[in-house]
Design a protein around this motif. Structure first.
Motif, PDB file in Angstrom:
ATOM      1  N   SER A  24       0.828  -1.208   0.000  1.00  7.79           N
ATOM      2  CA  SER A  24       0.000   0.000   0.000  1.00  7.79           C
ATOM      3  C   SER A  24       0.863   1.259   0.000  1.00  7.79           C
ATOM      4  O   SER A  24       0.358   2.369  -0.042  1.00  7.79           O
ATOM      5  CB  SER A  24      -0.904   0.012   1.225  1.00  7.79           C
ATOM      6  N   VAL A  25       2.189   1.073   0.032  1.00  4.90           N
ATOM      7  CA  VAL A  25       3.102   2.224   0.035  1.00  4.90           C
ATOM      8  C   VAL A  25       3.856   2.247  -1.287  1.00  4.90           C
ATOM      9  O   VAL A  25       4.260   1.202  -1.801  1.00  4.90           O
ATOM     10  CB  VAL A  25       4.104   2.123   1.211  1.00  4.90           C
ATOM     11  N   GLY A  26       4.006   3.407  -1.865  1.00  5.00           N
ATOM     12  CA  GLY A  26       4.817   3.548  -3.069  1.00  5.00           C
ATOM     13  C   GLY A  26       5.894   4.597  -2.835  1.00  5.00           C
ATOM     14  O   GLY A  26       5.696   5.525  -2.047  1.00  5.00           O
ATOM     15  N   VAL A  27       7.039   4.419  -3.489  1.00  7.00           N
ATOM     16  CA  VAL A  27       8.112   5.397  -3.339  1.00  7.00           C
ATOM     17  C   VAL A  27       8.367   6.031  -4.696  1.00  7.00           C
ATOM     18  O   VAL A  27       8.664   5.348  -5.665  1.00  7.00           O
ATOM     19  CB  VAL A  27       9.401   4.734  -2.795  1.00  7.00           C
ATOM     20  N   LEU A  28       8.198   7.322  -4.754  1.00  4.88           N
ATOM     21  CA  LEU A  28       8.435   8.049  -6.005  1.00  4.88           C
ATOM     22  C   LEU A  28       9.624   8.964  -5.777  1.00  4.88           C
ATOM     23  O   LEU A  28       9.575   9.846  -4.933  1.00  4.88           O
ATOM     24  CB  LEU A  28       7.194   8.869  -6.375  1.00  4.88           C
ATOM     25  N   VAL A  29      10.706   8.707  -6.516  1.00  6.33           N
ATOM     26  CA  VAL A  29      11.908   9.506  -6.287  1.00  6.33           C
ATOM     27  C   VAL A  29      12.067  10.562  -7.382  1.00  6.33           C
ATOM     28  O   VAL A  29      11.311  10.586  -8.342  1.00  6.33           O
ATOM     29  CB  VAL A  29      13.172   8.630  -6.166  1.00  6.33           C
ATOM     30  N   SER A  30      13.052  11.377  -7.207  1.00  5.88           N
ATOM     31  CA  SER A  30      13.142  12.584  -8.016  1.00  5.88           C
ATOM     32  C   SER A  30      14.397  12.607  -8.866  1.00  5.88           C
ATOM     33  O   SER A  30      15.411  11.997  -8.539  1.00  5.88           O
ATOM     34  CB  SER A  30      13.146  13.791  -7.078  1.00  5.88           C
ATOM     35  N   ALA A  31      14.318  13.338  -9.946  1.00  2.00           N
ATOM     36  CA  ALA A  31      15.485  13.504 -10.789  1.00  2.00           C
ATOM     37  C   ALA A  31      16.448  14.518 -10.202  1.00  2.00           C
ATOM     38  O   ALA A  31      17.595  14.602 -10.603  1.00  2.00           O
ATOM     39  CB  ALA A  31      15.049  13.966 -12.168  1.00  2.00           C
ATOM     40  N   LYS A  32      15.981  15.290  -9.272  1.00  2.00           N
ATOM     41  CA  LYS A  32      16.818  16.373  -8.767  1.00  2.00           C
ATOM     42  C   LYS A  32      17.651  15.967  -7.562  1.00  2.00           C
ATOM     43  O   LYS A  32      18.291  16.797  -6.932  1.00  2.00           O
ATOM     44  CB  LYS A  32      15.960  17.587  -8.447  1.00  2.00           C
ATOM     45  N   ILE A  33      17.635  14.682  -7.202  1.00  2.00           N
ATOM     46  CA  ILE A  33      18.549  14.222  -6.166  1.00  2.00           C
ATOM     47  C   ILE A  33      19.595  13.339  -6.837  1.00  2.00           C
ATOM     48  O   ILE A  33      19.456  12.965  -7.994  1.00  2.00           O
ATOM     49  CB  ILE A  33      17.804  13.485  -5.019  1.00  2.00           C
ATOM     50  N   THR A  34      20.649  13.000  -6.109  1.00  2.00           N
ATOM     51  CA  THR A  34      21.748  12.295  -6.761  1.00  2.00           C
ATOM     52  C   THR A  34      21.416  10.822  -6.973  1.00  2.00           C
ATOM     53  O   THR A  34      20.478  10.283  -6.385  1.00  2.00           O
ATOM     54  CB  THR A  34      23.019  12.389  -5.926  1.00  2.00           C
ATOM     55  N   ASN A  35      22.222  10.202  -7.813  1.00  2.00           N
ATOM     56  CA  ASN A  35      22.124   8.768  -8.055  1.00  2.00           C
ATOM     57  C   ASN A  35      22.154   7.965  -6.775  1.00  2.00           C
ATOM     58  O   ASN A  35      21.399   7.010  -6.598  1.00  2.00           O
ATOM     59  CB  ASN A  35      23.350   8.355  -8.876  1.00  2.00           C
ATOM     60  N   GLU A  36      23.072   8.356  -5.881  1.00  2.00           N
ATOM     61  CA  GLU A  36      23.258   7.606  -4.646  1.00  2.00           C
ATOM     62  C   GLU A  36      22.018   7.701  -3.774  1.00  2.00           C
ATOM     63  O   GLU A  36      21.588   6.731  -3.157  1.00  2.00           O
ATOM     64  CB  GLU A  36      24.485   8.131  -3.893  1.00  2.00           C
TER      65      GLU A  36
END
Lengths: 135, 102, 272
Positions: A99-111
């Motif tokens: 029920s949880v999703g993680v959406l990450v961003s292009a504006k943070i680093t690869n690591e």
């Protein structure tokens, strides 16, 4: 006076264009395409050309905000992380990890992106990971 | 020349207009820009210049630019034209060309 | 070369030196300083050009009293002349170390990224404008065909603003290309040919023909050719050769040194 040209990779999408940040006195002032990079060969799109702008933007959040009674109130990190962890715990216990999703961003680093997917898979236990610039 | 209310205004104007005429000719839009010195007392000349230029523009036909800016395909098909780039059935109907002159 | 720069840095002629340094086989622009003289061993003349003048302009904006030395090709020299005219750089604070450039009978061993042979596909040959064409070759097309060919090139534009961003002589804080009323936001291709013509007109008497805009263009629009024509007009009409001296551009001087006359309306023979 110090001027550095720092080679980097554009974080906006999966293409991975090479670019150079122009850093004058520890302030990023400009972005230039890397001429010898095999991916973009000295060319960039409009997003890549403006990659430096969000770094020093005054719109950036500098401390966590907690939404209480419909308004964002400034809070400290322990409080904010504690609240987020408690709510995640409740949701996962009640509805399961998917029920949880993680959406990450292009504006943070690869690591940081790597850490975020690790967090989703190992800590929360879901494969619901996505990225805003997945090509 | 030099009689301009804004002192050097018409010197700058003629420099810019001459330059622009050359540039537009290079791009293929020759004759669509004209400059003439007409004082506020020269009503006859004004009428004459406007009439002549209107005649000339009418002879040149409608402005071709809208065909390019409203329709990407027009730019492709204009030169060697003859309906290239049209895939029957799949492409949306092409927008009507703007009529510049009635 | 290394020794000259070392001497300049040591005796205080310059505070920083802009050149190229080889990093993992990539020649990258680098700022050499007195504090790290040992880096000078890696100073190279890169065949890949970056707008060093632009970096110098940014440094001067941040700290006007800084004395900058830089590796200078012929195009760098011309760009510096234009930047001196427009008061972006102070000639007293710039030292140049001249290096080899475009080929000529005097300079046989040229090295410049622009010298890589341009490849033009069949489709572009048929519909567009060949980037390597000469101005005379273009005037052989009729009016209608020329317009069509240029419009084909312009409608490819993805509005990355790369041509403006890399241009060594573009320094305005407010750019007409970002003006809401002139160029609408959110439309692709940008309003053609207005977008490209605004830039072309602003390049009159300013473009130094370095070709960086064309190199940076992802859509391969023959920008260098367009701006070359613009400067050709300036040279023919005003007898002004951009970048060759530190004298003012004809569009900059107010004055009565104009001998031009308005052209008469030609009712016939429009296709010349």
């Amino acid at each position: 006076m110090e001027c550095k040209l720092v080679p980097s990779i554009c974080s906006y999408c999966g293409t991975g264009c090479g670019l150079l940040f122009e850093v004058i006195d520890d302030q990023i002032v400009n972005t230039l395409p890397m001429k010898t990079h095999p991916v973009n060969e000295g060319k960039l799109c409009i997003k890549g050309w403006n990659l430096h702008e969000h770094v020093n933007s005054f719109l950036r959040l500098k401390q966590p905000l907690i939404k209480t009674f419909g308004r964002f109130i400034k809070a400290d990190w322990n409080e904010a992380i504690g609240l987020a962890a408690d709510r995640f715990r409740n949701i996962i216990d009640q509805y399961g990890p998917d029920s949880v999703g993680v959406l990450v961003s292009a504006k943070i680093t690869n690591e940081e992106n790597y850490l975020a997917q690790k967090f989703a898979r190992a800590v929360i236990g879901t494969n619901n990971v996505d990225h805003c610039a997945r090509l | 020349m030099g009689d301009c209310h804004y002192l050097y205004g018409n010197y700058m104007t003629i420099k810019r207009i001459t330059f622009l005429q050359e540039l537009l000719t290079f791009l293929g839009l020759e004759g669509r820009i004209h400059l003439a010195w007409i004082s506020s007392a020269e009503a006859q000349k004004f009428v004459q210049v406007v009439t002549d230029f209107t005649e000339k523009v009418r002879a040149l036909g409608p402005n071709p630019l809208p065909t390019f800016s409203h329709n990407k395909k027009a730019a492709l098909s204009s030169v060697l034209g003859r309906g290239m780039g049209k895939t029957p059935g799949s492409s949306p109907p092409e927008p009507a060309l703007q009529e510049v002159y009635p | 070369m290394q020794d000259t720069v070392k001497a300049w840095l040591e005796n205080g002629t310059i505070d920083v030196f802009l050149g190229y340094k080889k990093v993992d086989n990539h020649p990258l622009p680098h700022c050499f300083t007195k504090a790290r003289l040992e880096e000078l061993e890696d100073l190279v003349v890169s065949p890949d050009r970056y707008p060093l003048e632009k970096i110098a302009t940014h440094m001067t904006t941040a700290k006007p009293e800084v004395k900058i030395g830089m590796l200078a090709r012929d195009c760098t020299q011309r760009a510096l002349n234009v930047l001196y005219i427009w008061n972006q750089l102070d000639p007293e604070k710039i030292q140049t170390l001249n290096v080899n450039c475009c080929p000529s009978p005097l300079k046989e061993k040229a090295d410049c990224s622009y010298l890589r042979p341009a490849t033009v596909g069949d489709y572009k040959k048929e519909k567009g404008v060949n980037n390597a064409a000469l101005l005379e070759q273009l005037s052989e097309y009729g009016q209608e065909e020329r317009l069509g060919r240029w419009m084909y090139e312009f409608q490819k534009c993805i509005k990355c603003y790369g041509c403006r961003n890399i241009c060594p002589v573009c320094f305005c804080k407010e750019c007409s290309l970002e003006h809401e009323d002139l160029i609408k936001t959110g439309a692709l291709p940008p309003e053609i040919p207005v977008f490209h013509l605004i830039r072309a007109v602003h390049m009159a008497g300013r473009c130094i023909d370095c070709g960086l805009c064309e190199e940076a263009c992802p859509m391969d629009i023959p920008l260098r050719l367009l701006y070359r024509k613009v400067n050709d007009i300036v040279a023919q009409v005003f007898d002004y050769k951009t970048g060759t001296s530190a004298s003012q551009s004809p569009f900059n001087i107010l004055g009565d040194s104009v001998t031009l006359e308005p052209k008469p309306i030609q009712l016939t023979g429009t296709d010349s």
